[in-house]
Scaffold this motif. Structure first.
Motif, PDB file in Angstrom:
ATOM      1  N   PRO A   1       0.841  -1.206   0.000  1.00  0.00           N
ATOM      2  CA  PRO A   1       0.000   0.000   0.000  1.00  0.00           C
ATOM      3  C   PRO A   1       0.867   1.243   0.000  1.00  0.00           C
ATOM      4  CG  PRO A   1       0.058  -0.957   2.182  1.00  0.00           C
ATOM      5  CD  PRO A   1       0.841  -1.877   1.314  1.00  0.00           C
ATOM      6  N   LEU A   2       0.888   1.948  -1.106  1.00  0.00           N
ATOM      7  CA  LEU A   2       1.847   3.032  -1.292  1.00  0.00           C
ATOM      8  C   LEU A   2       1.745   4.097  -0.208  1.00  0.00           C
ATOM      9  CD1 LEU A   2       4.079   4.274  -2.998  1.00  0.00           C
ATOM     10  CD2 LEU A   2       2.303   5.298  -4.452  1.00  0.00           C
ATOM     11  N   GLU A   3       0.539   4.330   0.308  1.00  0.00           N
ATOM     12  CA  GLU A   3       0.362   5.445   1.241  1.00  0.00           C
ATOM     13  C   GLU A   3       1.173   5.283   2.530  1.00  0.00           C
ATOM     14  OE1 GLU A   3      -1.982   3.522  -0.027  1.00  0.00           O
ATOM     15  OE2 GLU A   3      -3.560   3.030   1.411  1.00  0.00           O
ATOM     16  N   TYR A   4       1.615   4.072   2.850  1.00  0.00           N
ATOM     17  CA  TYR A   4       2.381   3.854   4.071  1.00  0.00           C
ATOM     18  C   TYR A   4       3.893   3.865   3.840  1.00  0.00           C
ATOM     19  CZ  TYR A   4      -2.171   2.326   5.736  1.00  0.00           C
ATOM     20  OH  TYR A   4      -3.498   2.266   6.053  1.00  0.00           O
TER      21      TYR A   4
ATOM     22  N   THR B   1       4.469  10.628   5.224  1.00  0.00           N
ATOM     23  CA  THR B   1       3.805  11.720   5.942  1.00  0.00           C
ATOM     24  C   THR B   1       3.708  12.979   5.085  1.00  0.00           C
ATOM     25  OG1 THR B   1       5.923  12.283   6.945  1.00  0.00           O
ATOM     26  CG2 THR B   1       4.456  10.854   8.213  1.00  0.00           C
ATOM     27  N   ASP B   2       3.882  12.810   3.757  1.00  0.00           N
ATOM     28  CA  ASP B   2       3.696  13.893   2.784  1.00  0.00           C
ATOM     29  C   ASP B   2       4.748  14.988   2.866  1.00  0.00           C
ATOM     30  OD1 ASP B   2       0.120  13.564   3.113  1.00  0.00           O
ATOM     31  OD2 ASP B   2       1.455  12.684   1.613  1.00  0.00           O
ATOM     32  N   LEU B   3       5.913  14.667   3.380  1.00  0.00           N
ATOM     33  CA  LEU B   3       7.027  15.596   3.306  1.00  0.00           C
ATOM     34  C   LEU B   3       7.784  15.354   1.997  1.00  0.00           C
ATOM     35  CD1 LEU B   3       8.373  15.402   6.968  1.00  0.00           C
ATOM     36  CD2 LEU B   3       6.882  17.148   5.976  1.00  0.00           C
TER      37      LEU B   3
ATOM     38  N   ASP C   1      10.740   2.680   1.389  1.00  0.00           N
ATOM     39  CA  ASP C   1      11.038   2.526   2.812  1.00  0.00           C
ATOM     40  C   ASP C   1       9.726   2.642   3.577  1.00  0.00           C
ATOM     41  OD1 ASP C   1      12.835   4.534   5.287  1.00  0.00           O
ATOM     42  OD2 ASP C   1      12.277   2.417   5.299  1.00  0.00           O
ATOM     43  N   LEU C   2       9.430   1.679   4.449  1.00  0.00           N
ATOM     44  CA  LEU C   2       8.184   1.708   5.205  1.00  0.00           C
ATOM     45  C   LEU C   2       8.218   2.842   6.220  1.00  0.00           C
ATOM     46  CD1 LEU C   2       5.450   0.419   5.866  1.00  0.00           C
ATOM     47  CD2 LEU C   2       6.658  -1.068   7.482  1.00  0.00           C
ATOM     48  N   GLY C   3       7.230   3.743   6.149  1.00  0.00           N
ATOM     49  CA  GLY C   3       7.174   4.858   7.073  1.00  0.00           C
ATOM     50  C   GLY C   3       8.109   5.977   6.669  1.00  0.00           C
ATOM     51  N   PRO C   4       8.207   7.012   7.494  1.00  0.00           N
ATOM     52  CA  PRO C   4       9.113   8.119   7.165  1.00  0.00           C
ATOM     53  C   PRO C   4      10.564   7.717   7.408  1.00  0.00           C
ATOM     54  CG  PRO C   4       8.018   8.512   9.260  1.00  0.00           C
ATOM     55  CD  PRO C   4       7.404   7.267   8.698  1.00  0.00           C
TER      56      PRO C   4
ATOM     57  N   GLY D   1      18.716   2.512   4.182  1.00  0.00           N
ATOM     58  CA  GLY D   1      17.416   2.510   4.833  1.00  0.00           C
ATOM     59  C   GLY D   1      16.274   1.969   3.997  1.00  0.00           C
ATOM     60  N   TYR D   2      16.526   1.573   2.760  1.00  0.00           N
ATOM     61  CA  TYR D   2      15.447   1.210   1.850  1.00  0.00           C
ATOM     62  C   TYR D   2      15.308  -0.298   1.699  1.00  0.00           C
ATOM     63  CZ  TYR D   2      14.944   6.091   1.083  1.00  0.00           C
ATOM     64  OH  TYR D   2      14.702   7.419   1.305  1.00  0.00           O
ATOM     65  N   ASP D   3      14.047  -0.725   1.657  1.00  0.00           N
ATOM     66  CA  ASP D   3      13.746  -2.155   1.637  1.00  0.00           C
ATOM     67  C   ASP D   3      13.653  -2.732   0.226  1.00  0.00           C
ATOM     68  OD1 ASP D   3      11.654  -1.063   4.170  1.00  0.00           O
ATOM     69  OD2 ASP D   3      13.304  -2.455   4.556  1.00  0.00           O
TER      70      ASP D   3
END
Length: 123
Positions: free
Chosen positions: A27-30, A53-55, A97-100, A109-111
């Protein structure tokens, strides 16, 4: 989970390209999505990030020329690149990356990563 980049190509200096990163399997939004690039002989560097978080973040070298945005319904993140310069030539990758992210430009940091798309800026 798959990330698939598209939109690269050959463009003259001053031209524009729009890259797309289609994300499937999550789910892209997360998720925070970052565009990285790697030129021959150089390390991979962070270009721009859109966080869960839309930053938005940009490297100094592309600020005011590139714009990142996302469409969570289409599960796609875009990178609009204007006023391209020869030094923008590189393979461009998107990463998830999951979350900010704690530090958006850190590769570790990337999955998940895409396979990359080549951008060449040359006359």
């Amino acid at each position: 989970v798959q990330l698939a980049e598209s939109g690269g190509g050959l463009v003259q200096p001053g031209g524009s390209l729009k890259l797309s990163c289609i994300v499937s399997g999550l789910p892209l939004e997360y998720w925070s999505i970052t565009w990285f690039r790697q030129a021959p002989g150089l390390e991979r560097e962070g270009v721009s990030c859109t966080t869960s978080t839309d930053l938005l973040y940009y490297s100094d070298s592309v600020k005011d020329r590139f714009t990142i945005y996302r469409d969570n319904v289409k599960k796609t993140v875009y990178l609009q690149m204007n006023n391209l310069k020869p030094e923008d030539t590189a393979v461009y990758y998107c990463a998830a990356d999951l979350g900010p992210p704690a530090d958006w430009s850190q590769i570790d940091g990337y999955d998940y990563w895409g396979q990359g798309t080549q951008v060449t800026v040359s006359s």
